[in-house]
Design a protein around this motif. Sequence first.
Motif, PDB file in Angstrom:
ATOM      1  N   ASN A  49       3.284   6.944 -12.947  1.00 21.92           N
ATOM      2  CA  ASN A  49       3.801   6.725 -14.298  1.00 21.92           C
ATOM      3  C   ASN A  49       5.207   6.105 -14.310  1.00 21.92           C
ATOM      4  O   ASN A  49       5.880   6.126 -15.330  1.00 21.92           O
ATOM      5  N   THR A  50       5.638   5.555 -13.167  1.00 23.74           N
ATOM      6  CA  THR A  50       6.919   4.857 -13.116  1.00 23.74           C
ATOM      7  C   THR A  50       6.681   3.426 -12.643  1.00 23.74           C
ATOM      8  O   THR A  50       5.678   3.133 -12.003  1.00 23.74           O
ATOM      9  N   GLU A  51       7.574   2.552 -12.975  1.00 20.70           N
ATOM     10  CA  GLU A  51       7.511   1.153 -12.551  1.00 20.70           C
ATOM     11  C   GLU A  51       6.120   0.545 -12.770  1.00 20.70           C
ATOM     12  O   GLU A  51       5.545  -0.093 -11.890  1.00 20.70           O
ATOM     13  N   THR A  52       5.595   0.739 -13.982  1.00 18.35           N
ATOM     14  CA  THR A  52       4.223   0.317 -14.259  1.00 18.35           C
ATOM     15  C   THR A  52       4.031  -1.200 -14.183  1.00 18.35           C
ATOM     16  O   THR A  52       2.971  -1.656 -13.743  1.00 18.35           O
ATOM     17  N   ILE A  63       0.842  -1.199   0.000  1.00 18.16           N
ATOM     18  CA  ILE A  63       0.000   0.000   0.000  1.00 18.16           C
ATOM     19  C   ILE A  63       0.873   1.244   0.000  1.00 18.16           C
ATOM     20  O   ILE A  63       0.641   2.176  -0.780  1.00 18.16           O
ATOM     21  N   ASP A  64       1.870   1.278   0.858  1.00 21.92           N
ATOM     22  CA  ASP A  64       2.756   2.443   0.913  1.00 21.92           C
ATOM     23  C   ASP A  64       3.559   2.595  -0.371  1.00 21.92           C
ATOM     24  O   ASP A  64       3.723   3.707  -0.881  1.00 21.92           O
ATOM     25  N   TRP A  65       4.049   1.508  -0.904  1.00 22.00           N
ATOM     26  CA  TRP A  65       4.814   1.574  -2.149  1.00 22.00           C
ATOM     27  C   TRP A  65       3.948   2.172  -3.260  1.00 22.00           C
ATOM     28  O   TRP A  65       4.374   3.079  -3.979  1.00 22.00           O
ATOM     29  N   ALA A  66       2.723   1.667  -3.395  1.00 22.55           N
ATOM     30  CA  ALA A  66       1.828   2.150  -4.449  1.00 22.55           C
ATOM     31  C   ALA A  66       1.452   3.618  -4.255  1.00 22.55           C
ATOM     32  O   ALA A  66       1.307   4.365  -5.221  1.00 22.55           O
ATOM     33  N   ALA A  67       1.322   4.031  -3.009  1.00 26.56           N
ATOM     34  CA  ALA A  67       0.934   5.411  -2.727  1.00 26.56           C
ATOM     35  C   ALA A  67       2.070   6.393  -2.982  1.00 26.56           C
ATOM     36  O   ALA A  67       1.835   7.520  -3.420  1.00 26.56           O
ATOM     37  N   TYR A  68       3.294   5.987  -2.716  1.00 23.17           N
ATOM     38  CA  TYR A  68       4.415   6.921  -2.782  1.00 23.17           C
ATOM     39  C   TYR A  68       5.287   6.784  -4.022  1.00 23.17           C
ATOM     40  O   TYR A  68       6.214   7.564  -4.203  1.00 23.17           O
ATOM     41  N   THR A  69       4.990   5.814  -4.860  1.00 19.54           N
ATOM     42  CA  THR A  69       5.715   5.671  -6.114  1.00 19.54           C
ATOM     43  C   THR A  69       4.884   6.353  -7.199  1.00 19.54           C
ATOM     44  O   THR A  69       3.701   6.038  -7.355  1.00 19.54           O
ATOM     45  N   PRO A  70       5.480   7.290  -7.933  1.00 16.09           N
ATOM     46  CA  PRO A  70       4.715   7.983  -8.983  1.00 16.09           C
ATOM     47  C   PRO A  70       4.019   6.982  -9.918  1.00 16.09           C
ATOM     48  O   PRO A  70       4.598   5.960 -10.305  1.00 16.09           O
TER      49      PRO A  70
END
Length: 151
Positions: free
Chosen positions: A40-43, A31-38
């Motif tokens: 449009n990156t690492e799609t 959840i934190d990774w998805a929230a704080y990773t832009p």
Amino acid sequence: MYGQEIEVPVNPVFESEADYKAYETKVLEAIDWAAYTPVNTETDKRKKVNAFLLEWMSGTPYIDIVVSDGLVPYMEHPECFMVFMSGWTKYSLTHNYTNNELDCALAGTEHVIIFYEKNKSALGKIGSIEKLIKLQKKGKLKNYIEKQLEG
């Protein structure tokens, strides 16, 4: 949090409540990774993270996410919908497994607002979320969500 690596569980087993509980730390990390990773990156990784979260959230026997058109008007935006469910889940997990609909829905909505504001250039303008931001700034977001849950 952005830039941190996350290991997405491969073929997780969800057959009992204990299985779901065993993955809670990974769920919160995801959840934190998805929230704080832009957005449009690492799609490719985002797809795997979202698939893991969706599988966990849709089967967990102890968290009930309430979804209604009035409450979640941005359902046509899959990333934002996923963030709403993730925010709801995170709140429940970090608040003694509460299923208080108002508190969880407010947390999910606030999670969406934060995500949207960080990713607005990639997502484009979403009117329904702009409305929620205005309500939040006026201190009326909780009341709005409460009315949506009632109705």
